[in-house]
Scaffold this motif. Structure first.
Motif, PDB file in Angstrom:
ATOM      1  N   ASN A 138       0.693  -0.715   0.117  1.00 51.81           N
ATOM      2  CA  ASN A 138       0.509   0.020  -0.089  1.00 51.81           C
ATOM      3  C   ASN A 138       1.088   1.400   0.083  1.00 51.81           C
ATOM      4  O   ASN A 138       2.121   1.614   0.575  1.00 51.81           O
ATOM      5  N   SER A 142       4.761  -0.760   5.696  1.00 52.70           N
ATOM      6  CA  SER A 142       3.479  -1.908   4.347  1.00 52.70           C
ATOM      7  C   SER A 142       2.122  -1.114   5.531  1.00 52.70           C
ATOM      8  O   SER A 142       2.372  -0.611   6.341  1.00 52.70           O
ATOM      9  N   SER A 143       1.639  -2.377   4.898  1.00 49.64           N
ATOM     10  CA  SER A 143      -0.058  -1.837   5.625  1.00 49.64           C
ATOM     11  C   SER A 143      -0.474  -3.601   7.255  1.00 49.64           C
ATOM     12  O   SER A 143      -0.329  -4.323   6.418  1.00 49.64           O
ATOM     13  N   GLU A 202      -1.673  -6.274   4.779  1.00 47.20           N
ATOM     14  CA  GLU A 202      -0.269  -6.795   4.544  1.00 47.20           C
ATOM     15  C   GLU A 202       0.282  -7.840   4.925  1.00 47.20           C
ATOM     16  O   GLU A 202       1.397  -8.229   4.548  1.00 47.20           O
TER      17      GLU A 202
END
Length: 620
Positions: free
Chosen positions: A508, A558-559, A562
């Motif tokens: 993301n 990251s998110s 994820e």
């Protein structure tokens, strides 16, 4: 032509507090107003998100004018303050040259430290070409030497015919030893105080009984603490000296408050206003001959507690807002400390900038032209009353336990202030209290080791500690808020290798960029080299790039959604070749920990403790 008497706001209907609250609650969409918008201060009271005229109802002294008892709005009918600067030099001649240099550049108040070895016969040399009728003189010295210094100063004042116009102080501070070293004043306090008073009593503008609450400020005291203890300190002087036979007005007119200024802009402004009002009421209780004895004489000095070695020019922003708070509050004099004082002796440049900060406020912003500009402000008047209430409670608590000296001798005041200092250090460590450039948004390329030029800089090297003598009570801890973070960075600079932190950004776009920035700020606080990246197409590509850069730490950015996929993959690919860190606190954290992933950084962790742990692993 008919006169237009229409008022600007006639076309707008009045809006009640209830209507404002109804609108706010709609916008909050069910969130709790108290938790979302009401600020619980460290000073011990709540601050509302908005104030209205009705909030002023019942507040004391709002109908008084500047110069009227109880001096909420100021002790005089103008706002002309004195600009003070410290005089430096190895001997009387050098100090004189430095003093004249400062005076020529606009300073009208001098702070002079007279050491044990200073020959008082050299006062002629020290004050050569200085007009004591125009320049305020403030001398600090060892308390045991104060009477001797006072006698010599008064003799010189009389010799040059400056007695009627002289303004200044001899800072007799026998309580300093208890605060700084936990040790009693080695002598009869009342007897020494009387000697000092008798030396200065005929010089109306020469004060001698020092209330140095700036010491509490520099140890991390909260605003209400500093004010409450300062009032008790002043009351102790009133009690001791009236018991010695002096009249209340004689004592009160010889007391000078030296107070600190923190960066809490509006609250500091309110502190000085509240202090004047409360001190007036305290002195009034002693039935002085006139209300003029109830006026609080305040010198304000910018704080040392929040100054920093790294990104030191940010100190200019701090001292500017601090000086502005004091100026708007109507203090008698201000000393703006040079921005580089934390790590070196001030030079011509930093002294000039410090002076010019006040000149900008006075001569360009014209803050000296308005008396009590905060008067009538719903917010500041309410803050003033709130600070006064809590400070008064602290004052009464001290008085009920025997007074300032009794509580100081027991070590209770020092303990209370130190507890606040520990709380503030913890808040800095967790980034609840921000020191720009130190625990947030550090300049990762700055090196400071080479610019440290003086001992006692509070840089975490142990200079803030001292041996405790037998019989001593707890003393104040003067470690600055930044000292532990600065220790981290100085350790990094001293190490043979500067650790590299690599941002493995993937997934993301918004989240990876945000978390890379967060992580760079996080590890930058320890002075590590930060290697940021736009993004990688695969975990393996990112790991290969990190190993190629010889990274010591790899941070996966990251998110949360994820991380369940990317974190185990990256951890396995690194295979222990670098410390692996996940930026965030994802819901799958427990599952990741079960797979051996130990390091997570997010807004709830203690930044300082975490970085100390990384230093232990990386700086070998």
């Amino acid at each position: 032509m008919a006169e237009n008497k229409e008022k600007l706001f006639d076309m707008f209907p009045p809006v009640s507090t209830e209507e404002w609250m109804a609108k706010i609650n709609v916008d909050l969409k069910g969130a709790d107003f108290q938790k979302k918008l009401v600020w619980r201060t460290n000073e011990g009271f709540n601050v509302q998100p908005f104030y209205r005229r009705e909030d002023l109802e019942g507040l004391p002294a709002l109908d008084t004018l500047p110069g009227e008892f109880p001096y909420l709005r100021g002790t005089r009918d103008n706002n002309e303050w004195l600009v003070r600067q410290e005089v430096l030099g190895a001997n009387a001649e050098e100090m004189n040259q430095h003093a004249l240099h400062n005076i020529e550049r606009g300073v009208n108040s001098l702070g002079i430290k007279i050491g044990r070895d200073f020959n008082l016969a050299d006062l002629d040399k020290l004050f050569k070409d200085i007009d004591l009728q125009k320049i305020e003189i403030n001398i600090s010295c060892c308390p045991r030497r104060a009477a001797e210094v006072a006698e010599a100063l008064v003799a010189y004042i009389n010799k040059v015919g400056a007695a009627d116009e002289f303004r200044g102080s001899i800072e007799f501070n026998p309580f300093k030893r208890l605060l700084k070293h936990g040790l009693q004043f080695p002598g009869d306090l009342k007897e020494e105080a009387l000697k000092v008073y008798n030396a200065v009593k005929d010089i109306k503008g020469l004060r001698c009984f020092c209330v140095d609450s700036a010491m509490l400020n520099n140890a991390g005291a909260y605003i209400t603490q500093e004010l409450g203890y300062a009032l008790s300190w002043g009351a102790e002087w009133m009690n001791v000296m009236t018991d010695a036979g002096l009249k209340p007005a004689e004592v009160a007119c010889k007391i000078k408050f030296n107070m600190g200024i923190s960066s809490n802009y509006f609250m500091e402004l309110a502190k000085f206003r509240a202090g004047r009002m409360l001190w007036a009421e305290i002195v009034k209780a002693y039935n002085p001959e006139c209300d003029c004895a109830c006026k609080m004489n305040v010198h304000a000095t910018t704080s040392r507690f929040n100054t920093t070695i790294y990104d030191a020019h940010v100190n200019l922003l701090r001292t500017m807002t601090e000086s502005m708070s004091a100026a708007l509050a109507g203090v008698n004099s201000i000393e703006t400390l040079p921005f580089d004082l934390t790590y070196k002796c001030a030079d011509e440049f930093s002294e000039r900038i410090a002076r010019n900060q006040q000149f900008l406020l006075r001569d360009e912003s014209h803050l000296d032209k308005v008396v009590d500009p905060a008067g009538g402000s719903y917010y500041i008047e309410t803050l003033t009353a709130s600070i006064a209430k809590v400070a008064w409670e602290i004052f009464n608590a001290v008085e009920e336990k025997g007074g300032f000296l009794s509580e100081l001798t027991a070590g209770n005041i020092q303990k209370s202030v130190n507890e606040s200092g520990v709380k503030r250090h913890t808040d800095v460590a967790r980034r609840k209290e921000i020191l720009l450039g130190t625990n947030q948004y550090p300049n990762i390329n700055e090196m400071a080791l080479d610019k440290l030029q003086k001992d006692g800089c509070g840089c975490g090297c142990g200079c803030g500690t001292q041996e405790v003598a037998d019989g001593a009570v707890e003393a104040l801890n003067f470690d600055r808020a930044a000292s532990q973070f600065e220790q981290l960075r100085l350790d990094t600079e001293r190490s043979a290798k500067r650790p590299k932190v690599f941002m493995l950004t993937i997934g993301n776009l918004a989240m990876r960029l945000a978390r890379a920035q967060f992580s760079g700020n996080f590890f930058g606080c320890a002075g590590y080299e930060i290697i940021d990246n736009i993004g990688f197409n695969s975990v393996q590509e990112g790991v290969d790039a990190a190993l190629a850069q010889n990274a010591d730490v790899v941070v996966l950015c990251s998110s949360d959604d994820e991380y369940a996929q990317y974190a185990p993959e990256a951890f396995k690919a690194l295979d222990g070749k670098a410390i692996f860190v996940v930026a965030g606190a994802p819901a799958c954290m427990d599952e990741l920990k079960a797979q051996g992933i130990e390091n997570f950084i997010h807004v709830r962790v203690n930044v300082l403790d975490t970085l100390i742990g990384f230093n232990a692993k990386l700086l070998k």
